[in-house]
Motif scaffolding. Structure first.
Motif, PDB file in Angstrom:
ATOM      1  N   MET A   1     -23.145  -7.481  37.993  1.00  0.00           N
ATOM      2  CA  MET A   1     -22.205  -6.420  37.536  1.00  0.00           C
ATOM      3  C   MET A   1     -20.778  -6.906  37.751  1.00  0.00           C
ATOM      4  O   MET A   1     -20.584  -7.825  38.469  1.00  0.00           O
ATOM      5  CB  MET A   1     -22.379  -5.130  38.655  1.00  0.00           C
ATOM      6  CG  MET A   1     -23.763  -4.400  38.503  1.00  0.00           C
ATOM      7  SD  MET A   1     -23.735  -2.790  39.229  1.00  0.00           S
ATOM      8  CE  MET A   1     -25.220  -2.128  38.596  1.00  0.00           C
ATOM      9  N   ILE A   2     -20.090  -6.805  36.760  1.00  0.00           N
ATOM     10  CA  ILE A   2     -18.722  -7.110  36.903  1.00  0.00           C
ATOM     11  C   ILE A   2     -17.720  -5.762  36.670  1.00  0.00           C
ATOM     12  O   ILE A   2     -17.888  -5.074  35.718  1.00  0.00           O
ATOM     13  CB  ILE A   2     -18.334  -8.073  35.863  1.00  0.00           C
ATOM     14  CG1 ILE A   2     -19.165  -9.118  35.676  1.00  0.00           C
ATOM     15  CG2 ILE A   2     -16.827  -8.569  35.862  1.00  0.00           C
ATOM     16  CD1 ILE A   2     -19.048 -10.185  34.583  1.00  0.00           C
ATOM     17  N   TYR A   3     -16.798  -5.620  37.854  1.00  0.00           N
ATOM     18  CA  TYR A   3     -16.178  -4.226  37.788  1.00  0.00           C
ATOM     19  C   TYR A   3     -14.817  -4.330  37.724  1.00  0.00           C
ATOM     20  O   TYR A   3     -14.238  -5.271  38.471  1.00  0.00           O
ATOM     21  CB  TYR A   3     -16.884  -3.693  38.930  1.00  0.00           C
ATOM     22  CG  TYR A   3     -16.460  -2.281  39.433  1.00  0.00           C
ATOM     23  CD1 TYR A   3     -17.045  -1.142  39.340  1.00  0.00           C
ATOM     24  CD2 TYR A   3     -15.160  -2.048  39.844  1.00  0.00           C
ATOM     25  CE1 TYR A   3     -16.915   0.035  39.761  1.00  0.00           C
ATOM     26  CE2 TYR A   3     -14.816  -0.564  40.331  1.00  0.00           C
ATOM     27  CZ  TYR A   3     -15.732   0.427  40.118  1.00  0.00           C
ATOM     28  OH  TYR A   3     -15.292   1.577  40.357  1.00  0.00           O
ATOM     29  N   VAL A   4     -14.037  -3.802  36.958  1.00  0.00           N
ATOM     30  CA  VAL A   4     -12.584  -3.920  37.004  1.00  0.00           C
ATOM     31  C   VAL A   4     -12.049  -2.434  37.638  1.00  0.00           C
ATOM     32  O   VAL A   4     -12.511  -1.474  37.415  1.00  0.00           O
ATOM     33  CB  VAL A   4     -11.872  -3.961  35.531  1.00  0.00           C
ATOM     34  CG1 VAL A   4     -10.708  -3.392  35.405  1.00  0.00           C
ATOM     35  CG2 VAL A   4     -12.204  -5.283  35.094  1.00  0.00           C
ATOM     36  N   THR A   5     -11.088  -2.590  38.484  1.00  0.00           N
ATOM     37  CA  THR A   5     -10.205  -1.569  39.003  1.00  0.00           C
ATOM     38  C   THR A   5      -8.878  -1.988  39.508  1.00  0.00           C
ATOM     39  O   THR A   5      -8.477  -3.260  39.878  1.00  0.00           O
ATOM     40  CB  THR A   5     -11.019  -1.063  40.221  1.00  0.00           C
ATOM     41  OG1 THR A   5     -10.198   0.084  41.011  1.00  0.00           O
ATOM     42  CG2 THR A   5     -11.016  -2.189  41.397  1.00  0.00           C
ATOM     43  N   HIS A   6      -8.185  -1.136  39.743  1.00  0.00           N
ATOM     44  CA  HIS A   6      -6.639  -1.442  40.287  1.00  0.00           C
ATOM     45  C   HIS A   6      -6.687  -1.091  41.768  1.00  0.00           C
ATOM     46  O   HIS A   6      -5.417  -1.343  42.418  1.00  0.00           O
ATOM     47  CB  HIS A   6      -5.341  -0.830  39.536  1.00  0.00           C
ATOM     48  CG  HIS A   6      -5.704   0.735  39.517  1.00  0.00           C
ATOM     49  ND1 HIS A   6      -6.425   1.404  38.784  1.00  0.00           N
ATOM     50  CD2 HIS A   6      -5.080   1.630  40.637  1.00  0.00           C
ATOM     51  CE1 HIS A   6      -6.276   2.770  39.112  1.00  0.00           C
ATOM     52  NE2 HIS A   6      -5.486   3.007  40.132  1.00  0.00           N
ATOM     53  N   ASP A   7      -7.532  -0.337  41.924  1.00  0.00           N
ATOM     54  CA  ASP A   7      -7.582   0.176  43.540  1.00  0.00           C
ATOM     55  C   ASP A   7      -8.384  -1.015  44.338  1.00  0.00           C
ATOM     56  O   ASP A   7      -9.401  -1.290  44.404  1.00  0.00           O
ATOM     57  CB  ASP A   7      -8.557   1.450  43.457  1.00  0.00           C
ATOM     58  CG  ASP A   7      -8.593   2.130  44.913  1.00  0.00           C
ATOM     59  OD1 ASP A   7      -8.306   1.464  45.726  1.00  0.00           O
ATOM     60  OD2 ASP A   7      -8.945   3.456  45.006  1.00  0.00           O
ATOM     61  N   GLN A   8      -7.421  -1.458  45.360  1.00  0.00           N
ATOM     62  CA  GLN A   8      -7.840  -2.423  46.207  1.00  0.00           C
ATOM     63  C   GLN A   8      -9.069  -2.083  47.264  1.00  0.00           C
ATOM     64  O   GLN A   8      -9.901  -2.818  47.719  1.00  0.00           O
ATOM     65  CB  GLN A   8      -6.838  -3.329  46.924  1.00  0.00           C
ATOM     66  CG  GLN A   8      -5.946  -2.419  47.726  1.00  0.00           C
ATOM     67  CD  GLN A   8      -6.236  -2.172  49.258  1.00  0.00           C
ATOM     68  OE1 GLN A   8      -7.013  -3.328  49.739  1.00  0.00           O
ATOM     69  NE2 GLN A   8      -5.837  -1.426  50.107  1.00  0.00           N
ATOM     70  N   THR A   9      -8.930  -0.982  47.642  1.00  0.00           N
ATOM     71  CA  THR A   9      -9.879  -0.023  48.344  1.00  0.00           C
ATOM     72  C   THR A   9     -11.493  -0.099  47.893  1.00  0.00           C
ATOM     73  O   THR A   9     -12.415  -0.414  48.350  1.00  0.00           O
ATOM     74  CB  THR A   9      -9.837   1.219  48.881  1.00  0.00           C
ATOM     75  OG1 THR A   9      -8.352   1.273  49.439  1.00  0.00           O
ATOM     76  CG2 THR A   9     -10.669   2.082  49.857  1.00  0.00           C
ATOM     77  N   GLU A  10     -11.365   0.273  46.507  1.00  0.00           N
ATOM     78  CA  GLU A  10     -12.622   0.051  45.728  1.00  0.00           C
ATOM     79  C   GLU A  10     -13.215  -1.560  45.710  1.00  0.00           C
ATOM     80  O   GLU A  10     -14.378  -1.664  46.054  1.00  0.00           O
ATOM     81  CB  GLU A  10     -12.578   0.697  44.436  1.00  0.00           C
ATOM     82  CG  GLU A  10     -12.669   1.974  44.178  1.00  0.00           C
ATOM     83  CD  GLU A  10     -12.392   2.357  42.619  1.00  0.00           C
ATOM     84  OE1 GLU A  10     -12.891   1.660  41.822  1.00  0.00           O
ATOM     85  OE2 GLU A  10     -11.809   3.435  42.279  1.00  0.00           O
ATOM     86  N   ALA A  11     -12.081  -2.585  45.388  1.00  0.00           N
ATOM     87  CA  ALA A  11     -12.697  -3.887  45.553  1.00  0.00           C
ATOM     88  C   ALA A  11     -13.086  -4.201  46.787  1.00  0.00           C
ATOM     89  O   ALA A  11     -14.218  -5.002  46.796  1.00  0.00           O
ATOM     90  CB  ALA A  11     -11.342  -4.636  45.080  1.00  0.00           C
ATOM     91  N   MET A  12     -12.482  -3.891  47.806  1.00  0.00           N
ATOM     92  CA  MET A  12     -12.907  -4.373  49.064  1.00  0.00           C
ATOM     93  C   MET A  12     -14.309  -3.781  49.438  1.00  0.00           C
ATOM     94  O   MET A  12     -15.188  -4.300  50.198  1.00  0.00           O
ATOM     95  CB  MET A  12     -11.762  -3.743  50.162  1.00  0.00           C
ATOM     96  CG  MET A  12     -10.626  -4.651  50.128  1.00  0.00           C
ATOM     97  SD  MET A  12     -10.729  -6.451  50.824  1.00  0.00           S
ATOM     98  CE  MET A  12     -10.702  -6.178  52.396  1.00  0.00           C
TER      99      MET A  12
END
Length: 368
Positions: free
Chosen positions: A188-199
């Motif tokens: 899975m490759i996931y794009v977000t601007h939200d660093q909480t989602e990323a972490m």
């Protein structure tokens, strides 16, 4: 599933500068990788090049060792979940999820089995006869994910799928997507601007800025060992505090802020790494959770101390954010919930000596 490799991938739009430049990322089979960064950093463009929705200007894209630069999107065996759900409003949930399979002319029994299995995984079994207008935002997003699951693709791509949801639903959906990744063992490759989602979601995170990859690492390593000032400030909430200043020498090395309101004599462990920066400008960094106005005496650490004026207190329930002013420089302390001091008071603050960072002023590369 699949192994995806980006080699010097770049994208330039006609009459403009590069949107993406020199991206080198290797995404392992069954890995969950998150592309994160501010708006306009190139993360969605990179994802769309992987999907085949944007033409690759330079570099190479490989899926399972096969170069796919010129392969059409339908033949790349990927499935993409978009920000706006992209559901057909006149079709039921079942019809939306089955539509792609019908186009591929799969037998009706297999289509029914795939849709039923995906609906069971996503908790949509009781919604199959409803149309999108009868669903909540979170339910619509699950349908969009379900439409991807039934395809059984090599790679799942997510383009900011949770940005249209409210805060509570975002937390719920990111947990569901993480569980889905574990269940499907999918790439899975996931794009977000939200660093909480990323972490919270990624096995590894790709931090991007201005079309370039700034660092790739696990969430914990990005947080503890940022390679540059941008990553240090982007990863973590609230963001890392930065103070501009100069490294000076007088009976050892010390850091003096530009406005001369903060002067810290550096420990030997820090001074040794900063000896090549004497009389040079640097950025001093420290995270809000490593600033204390009261210190538990049981803590086995030492502190740098200075005075600052408390301007704003934000109670957050189990903790509080304290906003201080140090002669024009604002910084934040993150402290446990308790009877916090009143604003406009001057407090003696303590900085954890083991948790400070220094960055080169010009290159912004990490020194410590």
């Amino acid at each position: 599933m699949a192994h995806v490799e980006l080699k010097n991938l770049g994208k330039v739009y006609e009459g403009s500068s590069f949107a993406v430049k020199g991206v080198n990322i290797e995404i392992r089979d069954k890995e969950f990788v998150v592309l994160v960064g501010p708006s306009g950093c190139g993360k969605s463009t990179t994802l769309r090049m992987i999907a085949g929705l944007e033409e690759i200007t330079e570099g190479d894209l490989f899926i399972d060792g096969k170069r796919v630069n010129d392969v059409s999107p339908k033949d790349r065996d990927i499935a993409m979940v978009f920000q706006n759900y992209a559901l057909y409003p006149h079709m039921t949930v079942y019809e939306n999820m089955a539509f792609g399979l019908k186009l591929r002319k799969l037998p009706k029994p297999e289509i029914k089995t795939r849709v039923s299995d995906a609906a069971a995984i996503l908790g949509l079994t009781n919604y199959l006869d409803r149309k999108p207008k009868a669903l909540s935002g979170g339910e619509r997003q699950r349908v969009a994910v379900g439409r991807a699951i039934v395809r059984k693709p090599k790679v799942f791509l997510f383009d900011e799928p949770l940005s249209n949801l409210d805060a509570k639903l975002r937390v719920q959906m990111r947990t569901e997507i993480t569980k889905l990744h574990l269940k499907l063992e999918a790439t899975m490759i996931y794009v977000t601007h939200d660093q909480t989602e990323a972490m919270t979601m990624g096995d590894r995170i790709v931090v991007m800025k201005d079309g370039f990859v700034k660092q790739v690492n696990t969430p914990l390593n990005l947080y503890n060992n940022p390679e540059n000032k941008f990553v240090a400030g982007f990863i973590g909430s609230p963001a890392m505090n930065f103070i501009e200043g100069v490294i000076k020498q007088s009976n050892g090395l010390y850091f003096e802020s530009t406005n001369k309101s903060l002067s810290i004599k550096l420990e030997d462990m820090h001074a040794d790494k900063l000896k090549n920066h004497i009389n040079k400008n640097v950025w001093f960094g420290i995270r809000p959770e490593d600033i204390h106005d009261l210190v538990d005496t049981s803590l086995q650490t030492s502190f740098y101390e200075f005075d600052a004026k408390l301007e704003v207190v934000e109670p957050m329930g189990n903790e509080a954010f304290l906003y201080f002013n140090l002669d024009g420089t604002q910084f934040i302390a993150r402290v446990p919930a308790r009877d916090v001091p009143r604003p406009q008071s001057v407090r003696k603050l303590k900085l954890n000596k083991n948790k400070i960072y220094f960055f080169d002023y010009e290159t912004e590369r990490t020194i410590i």
